[in-house]
Design a protein around this motif. Structure first.
Motif, PDB file in Angstrom:
ATOM      1  N   ARG A  44       0.812  -1.220   0.000  1.00  0.00           N
ATOM      2  CA  ARG A  44       0.000   0.000   0.000  1.00  0.00           C
ATOM      3  C   ARG A  44       0.839   1.261   0.000  1.00  0.00           C
ATOM      4  O   ARG A  44       0.378   2.309  -0.428  1.00  0.00           O
ATOM      5  CB  ARG A  44      -0.996   0.009   1.145  1.00  0.00           C
ATOM      6  N   ASN A  45       2.090   1.175   0.497  1.00  0.00           N
ATOM      7  CA  ASN A  45       2.992   2.333   0.467  1.00  0.00           C
ATOM      8  C   ASN A  45       4.437   1.862   0.633  1.00  0.00           C
ATOM      9  O   ASN A  45       4.690   0.689   0.902  1.00  0.00           O
ATOM     10  CB  ASN A  45       2.611   3.378   1.525  1.00  0.00           C
ATOM     11  N   LEU A  46       5.363   2.786   0.473  1.00  0.00           N
ATOM     12  CA  LEU A  46       6.787   2.449   0.546  1.00  0.00           C
ATOM     13  C   LEU A  46       7.185   1.959   1.935  1.00  0.00           C
ATOM     14  O   LEU A  46       8.023   1.079   2.066  1.00  0.00           O
ATOM     15  CB  LEU A  46       7.626   3.664   0.133  1.00  0.00           C
ATOM     16  N   MET A  47       6.575   2.498   2.987  1.00  0.00           N
ATOM     17  CA  MET A  47       6.893   2.061   4.345  1.00  0.00           C
ATOM     18  C   MET A  47       6.623   0.569   4.535  1.00  0.00           C
ATOM     19  O   MET A  47       7.445  -0.158   5.088  1.00  0.00           O
ATOM     20  CB  MET A  47       6.082   2.856   5.364  1.00  0.00           C
ATOM     21  N   VAL A  48       5.493   0.099   4.044  1.00  0.00           N
ATOM     22  CA  VAL A  48       5.143  -1.318   4.166  1.00  0.00           C
ATOM     23  C   VAL A  48       6.138  -2.178   3.385  1.00  0.00           C
ATOM     24  O   VAL A  48       6.593  -3.212   3.877  1.00  0.00           O
ATOM     25  CB  VAL A  48       3.693  -1.570   3.703  1.00  0.00           C
ATOM     26  N   LEU A  49       6.497  -1.742   2.192  1.00  0.00           N
ATOM     27  CA  LEU A  49       7.480  -2.463   1.381  1.00  0.00           C
ATOM     28  C   LEU A  49       8.819  -2.557   2.115  1.00  0.00           C
ATOM     29  O   LEU A  49       9.409  -3.633   2.214  1.00  0.00           O
ATOM     30  CB  LEU A  49       7.663  -1.774   0.031  1.00  0.00           C
ATOM     31  N   LEU A  50       9.283  -1.435   2.640  1.00  0.00           N
ATOM     32  CA  LEU A  50      10.566  -1.433   3.347  1.00  0.00           C
ATOM     33  C   LEU A  50      10.518  -2.301   4.596  1.00  0.00           C
ATOM     34  O   LEU A  50      11.462  -3.042   4.875  1.00  0.00           O
ATOM     35  CB  LEU A  50      10.983   0.000   3.702  1.00  0.00           C
ATOM     36  N   ASN A  51       9.438  -2.228   5.342  1.00  0.00           N
ATOM     37  CA  ASN A  51       9.315  -3.064   6.544  1.00  0.00           C
ATOM     38  C   ASN A  51       9.251  -4.541   6.197  1.00  0.00           C
ATOM     39  O   ASN A  51       9.745  -5.380   6.942  1.00  0.00           O
ATOM     40  CB  ASN A  51       8.084  -2.669   7.365  1.00  0.00           C
ATOM     41  N   ASN A  52       8.663  -4.876   5.056  1.00  0.00           N
ATOM     42  CA  ASN A  52       8.572  -6.263   4.641  1.00  0.00           C
ATOM     43  C   ASN A  52       9.919  -6.812   4.161  1.00  0.00           C
ATOM     44  O   ASN A  52      10.253  -7.963   4.417  1.00  0.00           O
ATOM     45  CB  ASN A  52       7.526  -6.414   3.541  1.00  0.00           C
ATOM     46  N   CYS A  53      10.690  -5.975   3.467  1.00  0.00           N
ATOM     47  CA  CYS A  53      11.944  -6.431   2.863  1.00  0.00           C
ATOM     48  C   CYS A  53      13.164  -6.196   3.751  1.00  0.00           C
ATOM     49  O   CYS A  53      14.111  -6.971   3.714  1.00  0.00           O
ATOM     50  CB  CYS A  53      12.156  -5.742   1.516  1.00  0.00           C
ATOM     51  N   ILE A  54      13.149  -5.109   4.503  1.00  0.00           N
ATOM     52  CA  ILE A  54      14.289  -4.749   5.352  1.00  0.00           C
ATOM     53  C   ILE A  54      13.715  -4.330   6.691  1.00  0.00           C
ATOM     54  O   ILE A  54      13.095  -3.280   6.792  1.00  0.00           O
ATOM     55  CB  ILE A  54      15.062  -3.535   4.780  1.00  0.00           C
ATOM     56  N   TYR A  55      13.895  -5.125   7.708  1.00  0.00           N
ATOM     57  CA  TYR A  55      13.357  -4.743   9.012  1.00  0.00           C
ATOM     58  C   TYR A  55      14.219  -3.639   9.608  1.00  0.00           C
ATOM     59  O   TYR A  55      15.414  -3.801   9.783  1.00  0.00           O
ATOM     60  CB  TYR A  55      13.305  -5.932   9.970  1.00  0.00           C
ATOM     61  N   VAL A  56      13.599  -2.501   9.901  1.00  0.00           N
ATOM     62  CA  VAL A  56      14.280  -1.382  10.553  1.00  0.00           C
ATOM     63  C   VAL A  56      13.550  -1.140  11.867  1.00  0.00           C
ATOM     64  O   VAL A  56      12.344  -0.851  11.863  1.00  0.00           O
ATOM     65  CB  VAL A  56      14.250  -0.103   9.687  1.00  0.00           C
ATOM     66  N   GLU A  57      14.241  -1.294  12.971  1.00  0.00           N
ATOM     67  CA  GLU A  57      13.618  -1.144  14.286  1.00  0.00           C
ATOM     68  C   GLU A  57      12.983   0.235  14.442  1.00  0.00           C
ATOM     69  O   GLU A  57      13.563   1.250  14.060  1.00  0.00           O
ATOM     70  CB  GLU A  57      14.670  -1.363  15.380  1.00  0.00           C
ATOM     71  N   ASN A  58      11.772   0.270  14.989  1.00  0.00           N
ATOM     72  CA  ASN A  58      11.010   1.498  15.262  1.00  0.00           C
ATOM     73  C   ASN A  58      10.669   2.296  14.008  1.00  0.00           C
ATOM     74  O   ASN A  58      10.427   3.489  14.088  1.00  0.00           O
ATOM     75  CB  ASN A  58      11.743   2.394  16.260  1.00  0.00           C
ATOM     76  N   PHE A  59      10.634   1.654  12.873  1.00  0.00           N
ATOM     77  CA  PHE A  59      10.333   2.313  11.603  1.00  0.00           C
ATOM     78  C   PHE A  59       8.829   2.271  11.377  1.00  0.00           C
ATOM     79  O   PHE A  59       8.228   1.210  11.355  1.00  0.00           O
ATOM     80  CB  PHE A  59      11.070   1.587  10.473  1.00  0.00           C
ATOM     81  N   GLY A  60       8.205   3.430  11.229  1.00  0.00           N
ATOM     82  CA  GLY A  60       6.771   3.493  10.965  1.00  0.00           C
ATOM     83  C   GLY A  60       5.914   3.166  12.164  1.00  0.00           C
ATOM     84  O   GLY A  60       4.959   2.407  12.063  1.00  0.00           O
ATOM     85  N   GLU A  61       6.228   3.763  13.294  1.00  0.00           N
ATOM     86  CA  GLU A  61       5.530   3.445  14.536  1.00  0.00           C
ATOM     87  C   GLU A  61       4.038   3.765  14.515  1.00  0.00           C
ATOM     88  O   GLU A  61       3.267   3.114  15.199  1.00  0.00           O
ATOM     89  CB  GLU A  61       6.199   4.143  15.713  1.00  0.00           C
ATOM     90  N   CYS A  62       3.618   4.764  13.756  1.00  0.00           N
ATOM     91  CA  CYS A  62       2.191   5.109  13.739  1.00  0.00           C
ATOM     92  C   CYS A  62       1.417   4.241  12.745  1.00  0.00           C
ATOM     93  O   CYS A  62       0.213   4.428  12.575  1.00  0.00           O
ATOM     94  CB  CYS A  62       1.994   6.597  13.456  1.00  0.00           C
ATOM     95  N   GLY A  63       2.087   3.325  12.088  1.00  0.00           N
ATOM     96  CA  GLY A  63       1.409   2.407  11.176  1.00  0.00           C
ATOM     97  C   GLY A  63       0.999   3.005   9.842  1.00  0.00           C
ATOM     98  O   GLY A  63       0.127   2.489   9.166  1.00  0.00           O
ATOM     99  N   GLY A  64       1.619   4.103   9.477  1.00  0.00           N
ATOM    100  CA  GLY A  64       1.342   4.688   8.172  1.00  0.00           C
ATOM    101  C   GLY A  64       0.353   5.837   8.191  1.00  0.00           C
ATOM    102  O   GLY A  64      -0.198   6.194   7.161  1.00  0.00           O
ATOM    103  N   GLN A  65       0.136   6.421   9.339  1.00  0.00           N
ATOM    104  CA  GLN A  65      -0.801   7.543   9.459  1.00  0.00           C
ATOM    105  C   GLN A  65      -0.163   8.886   9.125  1.00  0.00           C
ATOM    106  O   GLN A  65      -0.843   9.898   9.060  1.00  0.00           O
ATOM    107  CB  GLN A  65      -1.370   7.599  10.880  1.00  0.00           C
TER     108      GLN A  65
END
Length: 86
Positions: free
Chosen positions: A3-24
């Motif tokens: 749905r967005n680049l944040m989800v793609l990055l979290n799925n492919c490369i785990y970055v701790e504390n990345f996108g804490e608000c869940g994409g809001q």
């Protein structure tokens, strides 16, 4: 698929504390430097600009990855994940 680049990055490369608000678009924890964006991806929506300004970031090309849709406008763009303290 994503749905967005944040989800793609979290799925492919785990970055701790990345996108804490869940994409809001509220927390500025999914910051990326994006160069080479095209089309309607170039302009920020008002809420994205407000969140980046509240975080005190004045660097050109900084975006919230949760506000970047994964589509043809990202084709050829260079994306760099910013770590805390950028």
């Amino acid at each position: 698929q994503y749905r967005n680049l944040m989800v793609l990055l979290n799925n492919c490369i785990y970055v701790e504390n990345f996108g804490e608000c869940g994409g809001q678009g509220r927390c500025a924890t999914c910051l990326v430097k994006a160069v080479g964006l095209k089309g309607n991806t170039i302009a920020m929506e008002r809420n994205e600009a407000v969140t980046i300004n509240k975080a005190g970031i004045g660097i050109a090309g900084i975006r919230l990855s949760c506000q970047l849709l994964v589509n043809e406008n990202l084709d050829g763009a260079v994306i760099e994940i910013l770590e805390e303290g950028y």
